[in-house]
Design a protein around this motif. Structure first.
Motif, mmCIF file in Angstrom:
data_model
loop_
_atom_site.group_PDB
_atom_site.id
_atom_site.type_symbol
_atom_site.label_atom_id
_atom_site.label_comp_id
_atom_site.label_asym_id
_atom_site.label_seq_id
_atom_site.Cartn_x
_atom_site.Cartn_y
_atom_site.Cartn_z
ATOM 1 N N MET A 102 56.475 -23.107 -37.337
ATOM 2 C CA MET A 102 57.312 -23.090 -36.138
ATOM 3 C C MET A 102 57.344 -24.461 -35.457
ATOM 4 S SD MET A 102 56.341 -19.322 -34.608
ATOM 5 C CE MET A 102 57.712 -19.292 -33.457
ATOM 6 N N GLY A 103 56.734 -25.469 -36.096
ATOM 7 C CA GLY A 103 56.834 -26.834 -35.587
ATOM 8 C C GLY A 103 55.747 -27.263 -34.631
ATOM 9 N N SER A 104 54.717 -26.422 -34.412
ATOM 10 C CA SER A 104 53.626 -26.801 -33.512
ATOM 11 C C SER A 104 52.569 -27.575 -34.284
ATOM 12 C CB SER A 104 52.985 -25.552 -32.889
ATOM 13 O OG SER A 104 53.923 -24.851 -32.101
ATOM 14 N N ALA A 105 52.070 -28.668 -33.690
ATOM 15 C CA ALA A 105 51.076 -29.509 -34.349
ATOM 16 C C ALA A 105 49.671 -29.039 -33.997
ATOM 17 C CB ALA A 105 51.253 -30.961 -33.931
ATOM 18 N N VAL A 106 48.795 -29.011 -35.000
ATOM 19 C CA VAL A 106 47.394 -28.661 -34.787
ATOM 20 C C VAL A 106 46.522 -29.614 -35.602
ATOM 21 C CG1 VAL A 106 47.833 -26.215 -34.366
ATOM 22 C CG2 VAL A 106 47.368 -26.988 -36.696
ATOM 23 N N PHE A 107 45.273 -29.749 -35.178
ATOM 24 C CA PHE A 107 44.283 -30.478 -35.954
ATOM 25 C C PHE A 107 43.515 -29.470 -36.800
ATOM 26 C CE2 PHE A 107 45.114 -33.205 -32.329
ATOM 27 C CZ PHE A 107 45.200 -34.457 -32.917
ATOM 28 N N MET A 108 43.131 -29.890 -37.993
ATOM 29 C CA MET A 108 42.529 -28.948 -38.936
ATOM 30 C C MET A 108 41.365 -29.608 -39.659
ATOM 31 S SD MET A 108 44.594 -26.815 -41.866
ATOM 32 C CE MET A 108 45.472 -25.869 -40.594
ATOM 33 N N ALA A 109 40.315 -28.808 -39.930
ATOM 34 C CA ALA A 109 39.146 -29.310 -40.654
ATOM 35 C C ALA A 109 38.454 -28.147 -41.335
ATOM 36 C CB ALA A 109 38.172 -30.005 -39.703
ATOM 37 N N LEU A 110 37.698 -28.444 -42.382
ATOM 38 C CA LEU A 110 36.806 -27.441 -42.932
ATOM 39 C C LEU A 110 35.706 -27.171 -41.917
ATOM 40 C CD1 LEU A 110 36.277 -28.197 -46.726
ATOM 41 C CD2 LEU A 110 37.433 -26.257 -45.696
ATOM 42 N N GLN A 111 35.229 -25.942 -41.879
ATOM 43 C CA GLN A 111 34.250 -25.550 -40.877
ATOM 44 C C GLN A 111 33.018 -26.432 -40.929
ATOM 45 O OE1 GLN A 111 34.580 -23.549 -38.539
ATOM 46 N NE2 GLN A 111 32.580 -22.972 -37.802
ATOM 47 N N GLU A 112 32.682 -27.017 -39.768
ATOM 48 C CA GLU A 112 31.479 -27.820 -39.555
ATOM 49 C C GLU A 112 31.314 -28.940 -40.576
ATOM 50 O OE1 GLU A 112 28.155 -25.242 -39.347
ATOM 51 O OE2 GLU A 112 28.782 -24.352 -37.474
ATOM 52 N N PRO A 113 32.317 -29.810 -40.744
ATOM 53 C CA PRO A 113 32.117 -30.970 -41.614
ATOM 54 C C PRO A 113 31.162 -31.954 -40.966
ATOM 55 C CG PRO A 113 34.206 -31.150 -40.484
ATOM 56 C CD PRO A 113 33.648 -29.799 -40.134
ATOM 57 N N ALA A 114 30.509 -32.781 -41.772
ATOM 58 C CA ALA A 114 29.514 -33.720 -41.245
ATOM 59 C C ALA A 114 30.155 -34.949 -40.624
ATOM 60 C CB ALA A 114 28.551 -34.141 -42.359
ATOM 61 N N SER A 115 31.216 -35.468 -41.233
ATOM 62 C CA SER A 115 31.910 -36.619 -40.662
ATOM 63 C C SER A 115 33.387 -36.471 -40.956
ATOM 64 C CB SER A 115 31.381 -37.925 -41.272
ATOM 65 O OG SER A 115 31.585 -37.920 -42.658
ATOM 66 N N LYS A 116 34.225 -37.085 -40.152
ATOM 67 C CA LYS A 116 35.644 -36.772 -40.210
ATOM 68 C C LYS A 116 36.515 -38.007 -40.017
ATOM 69 C CE LYS A 116 34.203 -32.708 -37.674
ATOM 70 N NZ LYS A 116 34.174 -32.077 -36.372
ATOM 71 N N ARG A 117 37.723 -37.937 -40.604
ATOM 72 C CA ARG A 117 38.772 -38.913 -40.311
ATOM 73 C C ARG A 117 40.028 -38.141 -39.950
ATOM 74 N NH1 ARG A 117 40.944 -41.845 -44.124
ATOM 75 N NH2 ARG A 117 40.197 -40.621 -45.876
ATOM 76 N N ILE A 118 40.821 -38.703 -39.096
ATOM 77 C CA ILE A 118 42.073 -38.052 -38.722
ATOM 78 C C ILE A 118 43.227 -38.746 -39.434
ATOM 79 C CG2 ILE A 118 43.699 -37.618 -36.850
ATOM 80 C CD1 ILE A 118 41.438 -37.281 -34.993
ATOM 81 N N VAL A 119 44.051 -37.955 -40.130
ATOM 82 C CA VAL A 119 45.323 -38.445 -40.656
ATOM 83 C C VAL A 119 46.354 -37.411 -40.274
ATOM 84 C CG1 VAL A 119 44.300 -39.686 -42.595
ATOM 85 C CG2 VAL A 119 44.984 -37.321 -42.891
ATOM 86 N N GLU A 120 47.589 -37.741 -40.372
ATOM 87 C CA GLU A 120 48.649 -36.794 -40.019
ATOM 88 C C GLU A 120 49.520 -36.527 -41.225
ATOM 89 O OE1 GLU A 120 52.146 -35.965 -36.758
ATOM 90 O OE2 GLU A 120 51.147 -37.899 -36.819
ATOM 91 N N LEU A 121 49.738 -35.236 -41.498
ATOM 92 C CA LEU A 121 50.603 -34.834 -42.591
ATOM 93 C C LEU A 121 51.817 -34.143 -42.001
ATOM 94 C CD1 LEU A 121 47.984 -33.351 -45.081
ATOM 95 C CD2 LEU A 121 48.760 -35.695 -44.863
ATOM 96 N N ASP A 122 53.000 -34.603 -42.349
ATOM 97 C CA ASP A 122 54.234 -34.058 -41.807
ATOM 98 C C ASP A 122 55.229 -33.932 -42.946
ATOM 99 O OD1 ASP A 122 56.665 -33.551 -40.590
ATOM 100 O OD2 ASP A 122 56.152 -34.722 -38.810
ATOM 101 N N ALA A 123 55.534 -32.682 -43.327
ATOM 102 C CA ALA A 123 56.418 -32.467 -44.475
ATOM 103 C C ALA A 123 57.816 -32.998 -44.215
ATOM 104 C CB ALA A 123 56.493 -30.971 -44.797
ATOM 105 N N ARG A 124 58.228 -33.051 -42.944
ATOM 106 C CA ARG A 124 59.600 -33.482 -42.642
ATOM 107 C C ARG A 124 59.699 -34.990 -42.548
ATOM 108 N NH1 ARG A 124 59.701 -29.979 -37.305
ATOM 109 N NH2 ARG A 124 57.730 -31.085 -37.233
ATOM 110 N N ARG A 125 58.633 -35.644 -42.084
ATOM 111 C CA ARG A 125 58.734 -37.079 -41.840
ATOM 112 C C ARG A 125 57.775 -37.886 -42.707
ATOM 113 N NH1 ARG A 125 59.359 -34.368 -37.141
ATOM 114 N NH2 ARG A 125 57.120 -34.240 -36.724
ATOM 115 N N GLY A 126 57.164 -37.205 -43.713
ATOM 116 C CA GLY A 126 56.218 -37.911 -44.562
ATOM 117 C C GLY A 126 54.866 -37.984 -43.884
ATOM 118 N N VAL A 127 54.072 -38.951 -44.285
ATOM 119 C CA VAL A 127 52.726 -39.119 -43.743
ATOM 120 C C VAL A 127 52.715 -40.346 -42.870
ATOM 121 C CG1 VAL A 127 50.316 -39.362 -44.328
ATOM 122 C CG2 VAL A 127 51.853 -38.140 -45.872
ATOM 123 N N ARG A 128 52.233 -40.190 -41.642
ATOM 124 C CA ARG A 128 52.310 -41.326 -40.728
ATOM 125 C C ARG A 128 51.169 -41.249 -39.737
ATOM 126 N NH1 ARG A 128 54.073 -39.622 -35.784
ATOM 127 N NH2 ARG A 128 55.010 -37.574 -35.670
#
Length: 638
Positions: free
Chosen positions: A288-314
């Protein structure tokens, strides 16, 4: 039933015995009273003392064994957080039968305390309107305060209950907190609901332990909190389960009948699982077009990237602008906050230096402090500095008895086999698993004498191995107690040989109110809970002035409540002052008002309402129907 307050649809602001206003459902209470009357109960009489037989109670406990393992730690934590006088916390199953109850001494000796016992049934049929019964009936969190109880004999109590829902959206149990109405804490229901939510999440993760558990939220800093949505996804990308938060956030999208991840989100599961498995946080859009952040449960360290099927990855920073679809851009490095041990208190720092010197000489370290002051955390910190990457093995002494200590400490082969092989020969046991690392005896004042004798033999054998030969012995020994070594010596049940073998360095872990580094401790706990939030200086000043009985866990839970109550990233003094129970201070009337019972009651009500509103004068004026000038006079606000 008489009610005070202004009706607003089905909800009313109900005034309790102290004049505190709480929102409850008039219709739910009225319906509960009608049901109670239909069962032939008399408000002036006594509740039916319905209790299961020992056989039926044993069967009920066995049936709920899987749930109890998750409820028990939450119940113990809740007991510590609302500790005061004349209170209890309890866990009941989905039929209203109490399976576990933790009561303080005063409550245990009261009529209510003698009624709320394991096996007691708290449905409306027997006990009339009560929080557990009403919670079971409605499936929602409930407050039944004072005279809202059907039976007048329960009118001096305030009860708070919340349901625990299983992965199938069915109530599997309830948690209840009950206290004297005159001592009721306004945030108790929030704590009860938080405990239930923690249990629900653990039940969900356990139910889908063979699946990938994915958490998501509109804000990445909430991914590790109870407000996060959880999805269970199989290896092919089919959604096997969703918790209540997920169903709420994805309202309008189909999550039943084995929906596929790609039907709910714009990116196929195969495109993200590798990055999630690499402990990244990704930003993704649902269908429905709402953006959320997502991760596997309780990861030890993380990086944020954005995946957008309509606009590619940015990258999604406005400063970065759109990026190439062929180039995954790392926007922000977000590591899970590591726990940092705070020891800026001069006395504690001196004790830790002595402990480090003692460990180098293979001497034990005795950690002394009240419950919840951080003795175990201190032991872990010393262990990490001395023997990092080696095992840290805890023995909870309170769980050992004369009958079970040998098997629990030395394994199925027993103590004799342990020493026959040489104390480093080792069959599988708790003691043997500490070889090369640290053994932590937690709460030695609870050790049975036979266990003390056996452990003294282990510690004596350890001394026979050369200093520094950690491959062939337990490298370090930590012991904790609420009693000092002098007080332990005075205990008739403490073995003198055992005491001799735990002598080494003594670390006094101070109460929270005594620590000179309180502000650093509070700031570190806030960082661990939410690195997006900060204390304002007045808020931290106010927090430090509160009456802390010694529990760091209490401070942590209080900060969690402050984060949840804060409207922005800055926790301000109004939020700290918004709940009188965070301050632990009794609200006193103004001197002129204290001379008149009527004026005294009005004054306290104004002050309470001002605190509960976060210092909002306009809201107090509207709620109580008094002028702003009158309010200013009572709160002494210029």
């Amino acid at each position: 039933m008489s009610r005070l307050g202004t009706r607003f649809n089905d909800e009313a602001l109900v005034q309790t015995a102290l004049g505190t206003e709480i929102k409850i459902s008039q219709a739910s209470l009225a319906a509960s009273w009608r049901r109670s009357s239909s069962f032939g109960l008399d408000p002036n009489g006594r509740p039916v003392d319905a209790v299961l037989s020992e056989v039926d109670l044993h069967q009920a406990k066995q049936k709920n064994e899987d749930i109890k393992q998750f409820v028990k730690p939450e119940l113990e934590l809740l007991y510590n957080q609302i500790a005061g006088t004349n209170f209890m916390v309890a866990y009941a199953d989905n039929t209203g039968v109490v399976l576990n109850a933790l009561r303080d001494k005063e409550f245990k000796n009261s009529d209510a305390g003698r009624a709320v016992i394991p096996g007691s049934i708290w449905t409306e049929e027997y006990r009339g309107t009560n929080a557990l019964g009403l919670c079971l009936q409605t499936g929602t969190s409930q407050i039944v305060a004072g005279r809202d109880h059907f039976f007048r004999k329960l009118g001096d109590l305030s009860c708070f209950a919340a349901p625990i829902y299983g992965p199938n959206d069915e109530i599997v149990g309830m948690i209840d907190a009950t206290s004297d109405a005159s001592l009721r804490q306004n945030h108790t229901l929030a704590l009860v609901k938080l405990a239930c939510k923690n249990v629900e999440n653990r039940l969900f993760i356990d139910a889908f332990r063979n699946s990938s558990i994915i958490s998501f939220h509109a804000r990445h800093e909430y991914l590790s909190t109870t407000s996060a949505a959880l999805l269970a996804v199989d290896e092919h990308g089919f959604i096997e389960g969703a918790n209540a938060n997920a169903k709420s956030m994805l309202n309008g999208l189909t999550l039943s009948n084995k929906s596929h991840f790609g039907d709910v989100f714009e990116i196929p599961f195969s495109s993200i699982i590798t990055r999630l498995s690499s402990q990244e946080i990704i930003r993704i859009y649902d269908a429905m077009g709402s953006a959320v952040f997502m991760a596997l449960q309780e990861p030890a360290s993380k990086r944020i990237v954005e995946l957008d099927a309509r606009r590619g990855v940015r990258g999604f920073s406005k400063k970065l602008g759109p990026q190439s679809a062929n180039n995954y851009m790392e926007h922000e490095q977000v590591s899970k906050p590591k726990q940092k041990y705070i020891a800026d208190d001069a006395g504690l720092k001196r004790h830790l230096k002595q402990a480090n010197r003692a460990l180098q000489l293979d001497l034990p370290v005795l950690l002394v402090g009240n419950r919840g002051t951080g003795k175990k955390t201190t032991a872990i910190e010393l262990h990490t500095n001395f023997r990092a990457n080696q095992p840290f093995v805890e023995v909870k002494c309170a769980l050992l008895t004369e009958e079970n200590y040998e098997k629990m400490l030395f394994g199925s082969d027993g103590k004799l086999s342990y020493f026959q092989h040489g104390f480093c020969g080792f069959s599988e046991s708790i003691i043997s698993s500490a070889k090369g690392g640290s053994l932590f005896l937690n709460g030695i004042e609870a050790l049975p004498q036979s266990a003390q004798t056996a452990l003294a033999q282990v510690l004596e054998a350890r001394q026979e191995v050369s200093i520094g030969d950690y491959e062939n012995k337990i490298a370090s020994v930590f012991v904790s107690s609420r009693l000092s070594i002098q007080e332990l010596r005075a205990q008739p049940d403490i073995d003198a040989v055992f005491l001799e073998n735990i002598l080494g360095a003594q670390v006094i872990v101070p109460n929270l109110a005594q620590r000179l580094d309180f502000r650093a401790v509070a700031s570190e706990l806030l960082r661990q809970i939410s690195d997006a939030h900060k204390f304002s200086k007045p808020a931290l000043d106010a927090l430090e002035r509160l009456d802390w009985p010694g529990h760091i866990k209490q401070l942590k839970k209080t900060i969690q409540i402050l984060v949840a109550s804060s409207d922005g990233p800055i926790i301000r003094i109004e939020t700290v002052q918004g709940d009188q129970n965070l301050s632990g201070e009794e609200i006193m009337p103004c001197d002129p008002c204290s001379q008149s019972p009527v004026r005294k009651e009005s004054c306290i009500l104004i002050k309470k309402t001002w605190l509960e509103s976060g210092g909002n004068i306009s809201l107090v004026s509207r709620r109580l129907g008094v002028s702003r000038t009158t309010i200013y006079k009572h709160i002494n606000k210029p």
